[in-house]
Design an enzyme around this catalytic site. Structure first.
Site, short mmCIF file in Angstrom:
data_model
loop_
_atom_site.label_atom_id
_atom_site.label_comp_id
_atom_site.label_asym_id
_atom_site.label_seq_id
_atom_site.Cartn_x
_atom_site.Cartn_y
_atom_site.Cartn_z
N ARG A 103 -45.80 -86.97 -43.24
CA ARG A 103 -47.33 -87.18 -43.57
C ARG A 103 -48.01 -86.51 -43.16
O ARG A 103 -49.21 -85.64 -42.96
CB ARG A 103 -47.70 -88.32 -42.55
CG ARG A 103 -46.94 -90.32 -43.17
CD ARG A 103 -46.99 -91.04 -42.50
NE ARG A 103 -48.59 -90.78 -41.97
CZ ARG A 103 -48.94 -92.04 -42.52
NH1 ARG A 103 -48.54 -92.76 -43.69
NH2 ARG A 103 -50.19 -92.69 -42.14
N ASN A 157 -53.27 -91.31 -35.20
CA ASN A 157 -53.79 -90.65 -36.57
C ASN A 157 -55.21 -91.26 -37.21
O ASN A 157 -55.52 -92.12 -37.20
CB ASN A 157 -52.83 -91.26 -37.43
CG ASN A 157 -53.15 -91.67 -39.38
OD1 ASN A 157 -53.76 -90.61 -39.60
ND2 ASN A 157 -52.13 -92.10 -39.74
N LYS A 199 -47.84 -81.34 -61.53
CA LYS A 199 -46.65 -81.41 -61.26
C LYS A 199 -45.91 -79.66 -60.81
O LYS A 199 -46.06 -79.28 -59.47
CB LYS A 199 -45.87 -82.12 -61.72
CG LYS A 199 -45.56 -83.79 -61.58
CD LYS A 199 -45.47 -84.33 -60.80
CE LYS A 199 -47.03 -84.17 -59.67
NZ LYS A 199 -47.53 -85.60 -59.02
C1 F6R Z 1 -50.07 -85.16 -56.42
C2 F6R Z 1 -50.57 -86.36 -55.79
C3 F6R Z 1 -51.67 -86.19 -56.11
C4 F6R Z 1 -51.71 -88.13 -54.89
C5 F6R Z 1 -53.51 -87.96 -54.50
C6 F6R Z 1 -53.61 -89.68 -54.32
O1 F6R Z 1 -48.22 -85.03 -56.89
O2 F6R Z 1 -49.57 -87.40 -55.06
O3 F6R Z 1 -52.12 -86.17 -56.69
O4 F6R Z 1 -52.07 -88.49 -56.07
O5 F6R Z 1 -53.44 -87.18 -53.85
O6 F6R Z 1 -52.76 -90.56 -53.95
P1 F6R Z 1 -52.77 -91.95 -53.65
O7 F6R Z 1 -52.33 -91.77 -55.11
O8 F6R Z 1 -51.99 -92.07 -52.41
O9 F6R Z 1 -54.42 -91.70 -53.75
#
Ligand code: F6R
Length: 831
Positions: free
Chosen positions: A190, A288, A706
């Site tokens: 995190r 946080n 990626k």
């Molecule tokens: C790339 C990745 C990010 C997340 C984006 C949204 O591997 O993980 O592009 O997809 O930050 O995050 P979420 O899906 O948690 O809303």
């Protein structure tokens, strides 16, 4: 009662009534006020009202008044202090914190930034013609009757907080330290630029020479820049210097910990948490989130003699706690820890999860939250039977058994200790004292918080999920877990050729009738939605539009009541997505969530939704969540379109494909070695292009994302149909280009793209369906990746896997950190 006293009493009463009615106004003075119509009411109070300018989105204060009927009066024109535009005063009253001004004004004095007029003011009086009319809400500022949905006014930072309290069970200091440090290791995904912990010292050691304002052992705080392992090293070397006995047992002890992803202030020990109230660490806080009003709080505290050491927004919190504590202690009687925290909460704006530790309240911990996720874990020691007691918080508060209690931003830091947990809700204060847990609900309207009963849930997660097992990295483990994660995602949802999604069933009619479906997300989640878009349109006959959450907000995109807005987010905590959700809710759209995180903000704030059940994803680069998101959205399309006879055959083909999917994914994972070899050949490249179209446009975008995020190589995914409109100019014999040309409706078009690229001597790597190598590459000059074939809408799931493997191997070969790429964090909770 003499006249003066009666007048004072009257003013007091009026103040009280006004504060109830206009809770977020700050009463500053009782200057005489005259209305523009010459009416000069008595008993007036001059107020400062906080407005939010809808044009430039800034907040500003302006003065106004109330007449004897408690009707609002203000200048005819209210001008925004930032954009200098006249604001529409019927729409600007969105005050955020009902007590902030009250407390600051009554306790600290009037902020200098607000000038109190010395002369009587003339206001435009909105005096009602009759008392009946005065009841109209239209004539009043639109102040929230309930506290605003605070999370969405601000956004949280990415960080991890953790706490461990052992009660009636002896734990050595070394053990306590290890639990805290291990908690941080679990949360490191995190944020990994700095970290810190606070534990108790011994009465005989640290700071005993100084006259501290409490009788207990002072806390020791360790803060370090860099990864958790740097903190570990520094903790053990500091422990030596401070002569702390690591074997000393504590029957009860409260420790707190934090891992940071910097937003306010560079990564440095002074900006790391726990942040302190100052000398003697009377209050320590791990946080946080973001405190949006920290500047005004800081100015006020500075005027009251506080000195700030960090650049963080968090530092105001422990200092405010000390301020409240000192003020309360000056008066008659003591103040409890929860009363202190409650007063602090009244002042804070923004989104946060906080844990407080204080030597004034030894062996107690308090946690509270608004917006950011916070969980309580409970491990009662000594037998199975006692577990049931924990399903009732009353029992928790009553029982004196040995136990361990945890607070954490994420279940993955708790699961190795206990499976009994409770999610703390917004505005709750959880107080651990004498081994009991009490949960209080903070309410702006009420002086006293209500007590909350909360049963514990049992965590459905195995410890293995948070461990790497035989894999070197989480990313690799998560890529290889995909046959299982996809199976879990579909489990119980596909029966006898019918898709059942319990989370949507009550809203299915509304979804089917919607004018359009809007997919909203960021990054990988957006790509997953893009991959599912064609089948959603095909099976439902509803137009599907795509929105990147931040862009939707920037454009203030049109959204209507007749829309179904589908929010896709692995973490369920991404700020942009949550702000877009808030926007869509305000515009009356039906909001559907697709998330991996049970209990996340997205899961809680949407009208309905589907959990993707991909299991804990720890690698920062999303892999298994991506493929599970696609599967869930394909299942949504099947469910929404299940009433259409015209697509029956297609639906049957997809369901057959879904059943075979885990096995096909298993097969495609066998390309691991081949992708490593490909990575080896690309290791020194500067750039990589990926071309896809139709169902695989998303594959090109996601594959490129990626590569760039973990391998730190420039990479771009492009729509193959756009190739000749510009990108073709880049093509030469050096730039590697991956073309996705698996079998579907776009296959022949992709063949022609390949020919055009060949004609320009392009350096191609072609991904095609098994057996098609000679079709896509007749002269055998290009490198070919053959993948198993599946029904078109699931092909993107198969196709992304070699790209994930390629990104993984490129990263390792180039020597970069796979699981914690530079500058990134797992959930992006800042805008
Ligand atoms: C790339 C990745 C990010 C997340 C984006 C949204 O591997 O993980 O592009 O997809 O930050 O995050 P979420 O899906 O948690 O809303």
């Amino acid at each position: 009662m003499d006249g003066n006293r009666a007048k004072k009493k009257g003013v007091k009463k009026a103040r009280h009534e006004l504060m109830v009615k206009f809770p977020t106004a700050g009463i500053v003075s009782n200057q005489p006020i005259t209305c523009m119509d010459g009416h000069s009411p008595d008993g007036l109070l001059l107020l400062f009202l906080k407005h939010h300018c809808l044009r430039c989105e800034s907040s500003f204060w302006y003065s106004g008044g109330f007449d004897e009927h408690n009707e609002v009066m203000h200048d005819e024109e209210i001008v925004c202090s930032t954009c200098k535009q006249v604001v529409d005063h019927s729409a600007v009253h969105t005050l955020k914190n009902k007590y902030i001004f009250l407390i600051l004004v009554f306790l600290l004095g009037i902020p200098p930034s607000l000038s109190v007029p010395t002369k009587p003011r003339i206001f435009n009086c909105q005096r009602p013609k009759s008392r009946r009319a005065s009841a109209s809400s239209e004539s009043r500022p639109r102040l929230a009757t309930a506290p605003p949905l605070r999370l969405f006014g601000s956004v949280a930072t990415m960080c991890g907080i953790f706490a461990y309290l052992n009660y009636n069970v002896g734990r050595e200091r070394r053990y306590i330290l290890e639990v805290l440090l291990n908690g941080l290791r679990r949360l490191e995904y995190r944020g990994y630029d700095s970290s810190g912990i606070a534990i108790d010292s011994d009465m005989s050691s640290v700071m005993q020479s100084k006259s501290k304002p409490y009788d207990t052992a002072p806390p020791v705080v360790f803060r370090q820049e860099g990864k958790i392992e740097s903190l570990v090293t520094s903790v053990y070397s500091e422990v030596d210097k401070l002569d702390l006995d690591l074997e000393k047992p504590f029957l009860v002890h409260a420790g707190i910990a934090h891992t940071r992803w910097a937003t306010h202030g560079v990564p440095a020990p002074r900006n790391s948490h726990p942040q302190s109230s100052g000398e003697f660490d009377e209050f320590l806080v791990v946080h946080n989130g973001i405190i949006t009003n920290y500047e005004v709080l800081k100015q006020t505290l500075v005027r009251h003699g506080f000195t700030f050491e960090s650049d963080t927004d968090t530092e105001v919190i422990p200092k405010l706690a000390k301020f409240v504590f000192d003020k309360a202690s000056d008066g008659e009687g003591g103040v409890t820890f929860s009363q202190v925290v409650m007063e602090v909460m009244r002042q804070l704006e923004g989104a946060y999860a906080l844990i407080f530790k204080s030597p004034h309240y030894p062996n107690e911990l308090i946690a509270c939250k608004r917006g950011s996720t916070l969980l309580l874990g409970v491990n009662e020691l000594g037998g199975e039977t006692s577990r049931h007691l924990f399903h009732d918080v009353k029992a928790l508060t009553a029982n004196d058994k040995p136990k361990e209690l945890f607070f954490s931003s994420d279940l993955c830091a708790i699961v190795e200790h206990t499976k009994n947990y409770a999610a703390v809700e917004d505005d709750e204060i959880v107080h651990i004292k004498d081994g009991s847990v009490s949960i209080l609900k903070f309410d702006y309207e009420k002086e006293k918080p209500a007590s909350v009963q909360r049963a514990l849930s049992v965590l459905e997660m195995e410890v293995e999920q948070i461990k790497k097992g035989d894999f070197d990295h989480f990313m690799k483990k998560e890529i290889h877990e995909q046959p299982d994660s996809l199976t879990t995602s579909m489990r119980g949802r596909l029966k006898d050729g019918v898709v059942g999604l319990g989370g949507l069933k009550d809203h299915m009619r509304t979804i089917r009738r919607s004018r359009r479906i809007i997919f909203i997300g960021c990054g990988t989640s957006y790509h997953a939605a893009l991959a599912a878009r064609p089948i959603m349109e095909e099976l439902t006959d509803i137009p599907v539009t795509m929105e990147i959450a931040s862009d939707m907000l920037d454009r203030k995109a049109l959204i209507f009541k007749e829309d179904t807005a589908v929010f896709v987010s692995q973490s369920g905590e991404t700020a942009d997505t949550l702000l877009a959700l808030e926007y869509a809710l305000q515009h009356g759209a039906l909001c559907v969530g697709v998330t991996n995180t049970v209990g996340s903000t997205l899961a809680r704030k949407t009208h309905c939704g589907v959990h993707i059940n991909a299991g804990c994803e720890i690698g920062v680069a999303s892999t298994k969540a991506y493929t599970c998101q696609i599967v869930v959205m394909v299942m949504m399309a099947l469910a929404i379109g299940s009433d259409k006879m015209s697509t029956l055959a297609k639906r049957e083909a997809i369901i057959a494909g879904l059943t075979k999917l885990p096995e096909k994914v298993h097969d495609v994972l066998k390309l691991d070695g081949e992708m490593k070899a490909l990575a080896q050949s690309l290791i020194d490249e500067q750039s990589l292009l990926m071309f896809g179209r139709g169902n695989n446009y998303a594959t090109a975008l996601e594959g490129a994302l990626k590569v760039k995020e973990v391998a730190l190589m420039h990479s771009e995914g492009m729509l193959a149909g756009e190739m000749k409109h510009g990108p073709l100019a880049l093509v030469d014999e050096y730039l590697p280009i991956i073309v996705i040309a698996t079998r579907d409706d776009s296959f022949s078009k992709q063949q022609s793209v390949i020919q055009q690229l060949h004609a320009r001597k392009g350096r191609l790597i072609v991904m095609c369906s098994e057996g098609d190598a000679s079709l896509v590459c007749p002269d055998g000059r290009s490198r070919v990746i053959e993948v198993p074939r599946i029904v078109d809408c699931l092909q993107s799931i198969i196709n992304i896997i070699p790209m994930q493997l390629l990104a993984y191997h490129l990263t390792v070969l180039r020597g970069y950190n796979v699981d914690q790429p530079r500058n990134l964090a797992k959930s992006v909770t800042t805008q």
